[in-house]
Motif scaffolding. Structure first.
Motif, mmCIF file in Angstrom:
data_model
loop_
_atom_site.group_PDB
_atom_site.id
_atom_site.type_symbol
_atom_site.label_atom_id
_atom_site.label_comp_id
_atom_site.label_asym_id
_atom_site.label_seq_id
_atom_site.Cartn_x
_atom_site.Cartn_y
_atom_site.Cartn_z
ATOM 1 N N ARG A 1 42.222 42.732 40.672
ATOM 2 C CA ARG A 1 43.635 42.422 40.498
ATOM 3 C C ARG A 1 44.469 42.986 41.647
ATOM 4 O O ARG A 1 45.697 42.909 41.614
ATOM 5 C CB ARG A 1 44.121 42.991 39.171
ATOM 6 N N ARG B 1 39.481 44.899 27.731
ATOM 7 C CA ARG B 1 40.165 43.622 27.978
ATOM 8 C C ARG B 1 41.621 43.691 27.519
ATOM 9 O O ARG B 1 42.518 43.138 28.182
ATOM 10 C CB ARG B 1 39.430 42.485 27.278
ATOM 11 N N LEU C 1 43.578 45.734 30.070
ATOM 12 C CA LEU C 1 43.842 44.915 31.252
ATOM 13 C C LEU C 1 44.991 43.942 30.996
ATOM 14 O O LEU C 1 45.864 43.744 31.853
ATOM 15 C CB LEU C 1 42.584 44.141 31.649
ATOM 16 N N GLU D 1 35.717 38.438 33.525
ATOM 17 C CA GLU D 1 36.193 39.352 34.554
ATOM 18 C C GLU D 1 35.223 39.559 35.710
ATOM 19 O O GLU D 1 35.639 39.706 36.855
ATOM 20 C CB GLU D 1 36.520 40.716 33.924
ATOM 21 N N ALA E 1 37.435 45.200 37.355
ATOM 22 C CA ALA E 1 38.482 44.257 36.979
ATOM 23 C C ALA E 1 39.821 44.627 37.598
ATOM 24 O O ALA E 1 40.590 43.758 38.037
ATOM 25 C CB ALA E 1 38.586 44.189 35.458
#
Length: 444
Positions: A22, A315, A318, A66, A18
């Motif tokens: 990004r 999560r 993130l 993700e 993930a």
């Protein structure tokens, strides 16, 4: 941003992929080399990898949000989504799968992720400069990083000295053994009393069945760790004798309907534990270092919450990194506060349930002097249907255990009448031990 992640279990792999998506550069380090050339995967040091698992809908939701390719690979490997409710409005209830199937799909997917490197090695330490983490040392070689994530589990050694022992939880005094079976083509599953599993409470022990993919299922017998006589369950013949004596397990493991696909797997003592982000002085253990997954929150596997709590943490971490990209102190402090509000209650919940269950196994009655454990609140719904109407958010982990506070007095009133949850059909602990002893005698 350069991110070094200690541990390539579900939390580390999920975060690594993930973060790479990004635009960050991520490296995930683990001693485990992954599947061998012949497809086998021992996963040494990760007991739960080979044992029973339940996957709640939040796990699928995390992958779909993700790493959707990993979710697709999981389904292609046989994972089976579950739904509850009316046909015209079904609700996700989880996914039936072995943990091995899940990890294979996840690892195979993230191994192809640009920006993420999987490194095999032993993390010696987290390196720091001016009170801030600046990388990790792997087998003597330093890997620089702007942030380090410890996703190595509850007994991670590289950062052990930086934090005190868990503030909540500890050894539960409970252990289990399990064995995997597979239904023959066309054979129907045995009884289930939840979408995830069948659970039976007996006089002195507990039994569970988790249904996985492709008709594979795990049978568990849970016992007090101090009950040495039940250690015989780790032998295949003794385990099969127990299955023949417990009606629900007989229905699942009937040789005409299912076959074992491995030997009995002994499990270690079960642990609940919670540790935050702070060190011995109450401040952040190390700026630029974040703990996640089992390194923060560990619960016994009876309700299948382990990977769910880990990916919920991932999560949230993130989200905070997206919001406060360059302010890692704010990220870590906010993450610590979130975990205390949303993860710690599940550990406390398990501590209360496991302690009460262990005491009941020794003959203690239901204790009405304090808050009832959640499993007893749920059981009382058999008598008072008003309790059942409030259980959904708790069972689905859409709300913290405090959502049961409103119906706890109703459950207390049920137990005050003298009602107790009926035991599942099967031998008592003493009867089971006699059977196991006889089995061992015949085998000599």
């Amino acid at each position: 941003m350069r991110v070094a992640i200690i541990g390539a279990g579900p939390t580390g792999l999920f975060l690594g992929a993930a973060l790479a998506r990004r635009g960050h550069t991520a490296v995930t380090v683990d001693r485990d080399p992954g599947p061998a050339a012949d497809g086998t995967w021992e996963r040494r040091g990760v007991m739960q990898f080979h044992h029973a698992h339940g996957f709640r809908p939040q796990v699928a939701e995390a992958l779909q949000a993700e790493i959707p390719e990993a979710y697709d690979a999981w389904l292609a490997a046989g994972a089976e989504p579950m739904f509850v409710g009316p046909p015209d409005a079904p609700r996700p209830a989880g996914v039936r799968s072995r943990r091995e199937t899940f990890e294979r799909a996840l690892r195979a997917t993230v191994a192809r992720q640009d920006g993420l490197t999987l490194v095999r090695g032993h993390v010696d330490e987290v390196t720091a400069r001016r009170g801030r983490a600046d990388g990790i040392r792997v087998d003597g070689i330093r890997l620089p990083a702007d942030v380090v994530v410890d996703a190595s589990g509850r007994i991670g050694r590289a950062t052990r000295r930086l934090r005190p022992a868990p503030s909540v939880g500890g050894d539960t005094g409970i252990a289990y053994v399990d064995r995997q079976y597979q239904l023959y083509p066309g054979a129907e599953p045995g009884p289930l009393n939840s979408p995830i599993a069948w659970t039976g409470t007996h006089d002195g022990y507990q039994t569970l069945v988790f249904l996985h993919e492709r008709g594979i299922f795990s049978v568990l017998v849970v016992r007090p760790t101090g009950d040495r006589d039940m250690l015989r369950l780790r032998h295949d013949d003794a385990f099969e004798a127990a299955c023949r004596a417990i009606p629900a397990l007989t229905a699942w493991t009937d040789p005409e309907r299912a076959r074992p696909i491995g030997h009995v797997l002994p499990g270690g003592a079960l642990v609940n534990g919670y540790r935050g982000q702070t060190g011995h002085d109450g401040r952040l253990a190390l700026r630029g270092l974040v703990f996640a997954g089992d390194a923060v929150c560990t619960t016994t596997p009876i309700f299948g919450r382990g990977i769910t709590t880990s990916l919920l943490q991932a999560r949230e971490l993130l989200r905070l990194l997206d919001e406060h990209r360059h302010d890692l102190v704010t990220v870590t402090e906010a993450f610590d506060a979130w975990c205390e509000a949303h993860m710690l209650p599940w550990v406390v919940d398990h501590v209360r349930m496991d302690d009460a269950m262990r005491r009941r196994w020794t003959g203690a009655d239901v204790d009405l002097s304090g808050r009832l454990p959640s499993d007893l609140i749920m059981a009382a719904a058999e008598v008072d249907e008003r309790i059942g109407a409030a259980l959904g958010p708790y069972i689905a982990m859409r709300a913290e255990p405090s959502c049961l506070d409103g119906v706890e007095p109703l459950a207390r009133a049920v137990y005050a009448t003298g009602w107790r949850p009926p035991l599942a059909p099967g031998p008592s602990r003493d009867e089971l031990v006699s059977l196991l002893t006889a089995t061992a005698t015949v085998g000599t």
